[in-house]
Design a protein around this motif. Structure first.
Motif, mmCIF file in Angstrom:
data_model
loop_
_atom_site.group_PDB
_atom_site.id
_atom_site.type_symbol
_atom_site.label_atom_id
_atom_site.label_comp_id
_atom_site.label_asym_id
_atom_site.label_seq_id
_atom_site.Cartn_x
_atom_site.Cartn_y
_atom_site.Cartn_z
ATOM 1 N N ARG A 56 0.839 -1.206 0.000
ATOM 2 C CA ARG A 56 0.000 0.000 0.000
ATOM 3 C C ARG A 56 0.870 1.250 0.000
ATOM 4 N N ARG A 57 1.927 1.237 0.802
ATOM 5 C CA ARG A 57 2.851 2.384 0.836
ATOM 6 C C ARG A 57 3.468 2.614 -0.531
ATOM 7 N N LEU A 58 3.903 1.539 -1.169
ATOM 8 C CA LEU A 58 4.509 1.667 -2.489
ATOM 9 C C LEU A 58 3.504 2.145 -3.525
ATOM 10 N N SER A 59 2.283 1.693 -3.427
ATOM 11 C CA SER A 59 1.243 2.110 -4.364
ATOM 12 C C SER A 59 0.961 3.611 -4.251
ATOM 13 N N VAL A 60 0.802 4.071 -3.026
ATOM 14 C CA VAL A 60 0.533 5.499 -2.820
ATOM 15 C C VAL A 60 1.761 6.327 -3.191
ATOM 16 N N ALA A 61 2.957 5.830 -2.860
ATOM 17 C CA ALA A 61 4.190 6.528 -3.216
ATOM 18 C C ALA A 61 4.317 6.642 -4.732
ATOM 19 N N ASN A 62 3.930 5.600 -5.452
ATOM 20 C CA ASN A 62 3.988 5.618 -6.910
ATOM 21 C C ASN A 62 3.117 6.734 -7.482
ATOM 22 N N GLU A 66 2.326 9.490 -6.016
ATOM 23 C CA GLU A 66 2.987 10.773 -5.733
ATOM 24 C C GLU A 66 4.176 11.007 -6.656
ATOM 25 N N LEU A 67 4.906 9.951 -6.987
ATOM 26 C CA LEU A 67 6.025 10.089 -7.921
ATOM 27 C C LEU A 67 5.534 10.485 -9.301
ATOM 28 N N ILE A 68 4.438 9.892 -9.729
ATOM 29 C CA ILE A 68 3.858 10.239 -11.029
ATOM 30 C C ILE A 68 3.461 11.715 -11.065
ATOM 31 N N LYS A 69 3.019 12.217 -9.920
ATOM 32 C CA LYS A 69 2.622 13.627 -9.838
ATOM 33 C C LYS A 69 3.829 14.565 -9.755
ATOM 34 N N GLY A 70 5.048 13.989 -9.695
ATOM 35 C CA GLY A 70 6.246 14.820 -9.729
ATOM 36 C C GLY A 70 6.996 14.965 -8.420
ATOM 37 N N ALA A 71 6.617 14.241 -7.409
ATOM 38 C CA ALA A 71 7.326 14.318 -6.131
ATOM 39 C C ALA A 71 8.737 13.754 -6.288
ATOM 40 N N ARG A 72 9.635 14.195 -5.439
ATOM 41 C CA ARG A 72 11.021 13.732 -5.478
ATOM 42 C C ARG A 72 11.149 12.363 -4.823
ATOM 43 N N VAL A 73 11.934 11.490 -5.433
ATOM 44 C CA VAL A 73 12.126 10.133 -4.928
ATOM 45 C C VAL A 73 12.667 10.168 -3.501
ATOM 46 N N THR A 74 13.627 11.016 -3.244
ATOM 47 C CA THR A 74 14.212 11.100 -1.899
ATOM 48 C C THR A 74 13.148 11.426 -0.864
ATOM 49 N N ASP A 75 12.338 12.420 -1.139
ATOM 50 C CA ASP A 75 11.297 12.828 -0.193
ATOM 51 C C ASP A 75 10.294 11.705 0.049
ATOM 52 N N ILE A 76 9.861 11.080 -1.013
ATOM 53 C CA ILE A 76 8.846 10.034 -0.911
ATOM 54 C C ILE A 76 9.394 8.805 -0.191
ATOM 55 N N SER A 77 10.619 8.428 -0.490
ATOM 56 C CA SER A 77 11.177 7.223 0.140
ATOM 57 C C SER A 77 11.236 7.370 1.651
ATOM 58 N N TYR A 78 11.637 8.524 2.137
ATOM 59 C CA TYR A 78 11.698 8.731 3.588
ATOM 60 C C TYR A 78 10.313 8.941 4.197
#
Length: 94
Positions: A55-61, A63-75
């Motif tokens: 679920r975390r990975l799905s929601v993070a994905n 956010e990444l598609i919307k342009g969020a930074r990988v570093t920010d999302i991973s933490y």
């Protein structure tokens, strides 16, 4: 019991960026963390920890598609490093 199960799913969705403890689970479903995790695995075909990670990975994905930074999302979603985050994504895909 089904209502408590639904309450837990709602709790997980609302707290994906936080640590979800066995104590929280026990409080919501009214049985021990150990027994609930066994029951969840039987019903869902995956462990509760895997469900939460997916679920975390799905929601993070999203956010990444919307342009969020990988570093920010991973933490934000509880991964200790970008490498751990990337590894989890690869495991989910394969």
């Amino acid at each position: 019991m089904l209502q408590k199960f639904n309450n837990l799913m709602d709790y997980i969705e609302a707290h994906l960026t936080e640590e979800i403890s066995g104590k929280d689970i026990s409080k919501i479903v009214g049985i021990s963390d150990y027994h609930f995790k066994r029951m969840f695995s039987y019903m869902a075909g995956m462990s509760l920890n895997d469900y939460i990670k997916n679920r975390r990975l799905s929601v993070a994905n999203v956010e990444l598609i919307k342009g969020a930074r990988v570093t920010d999302i991973s933490y934000e979603y509880g991964f200790q490093s970008i490498e751990g985050f990337s590894r989890a994504f690869r495991e989910l895909v394969y």
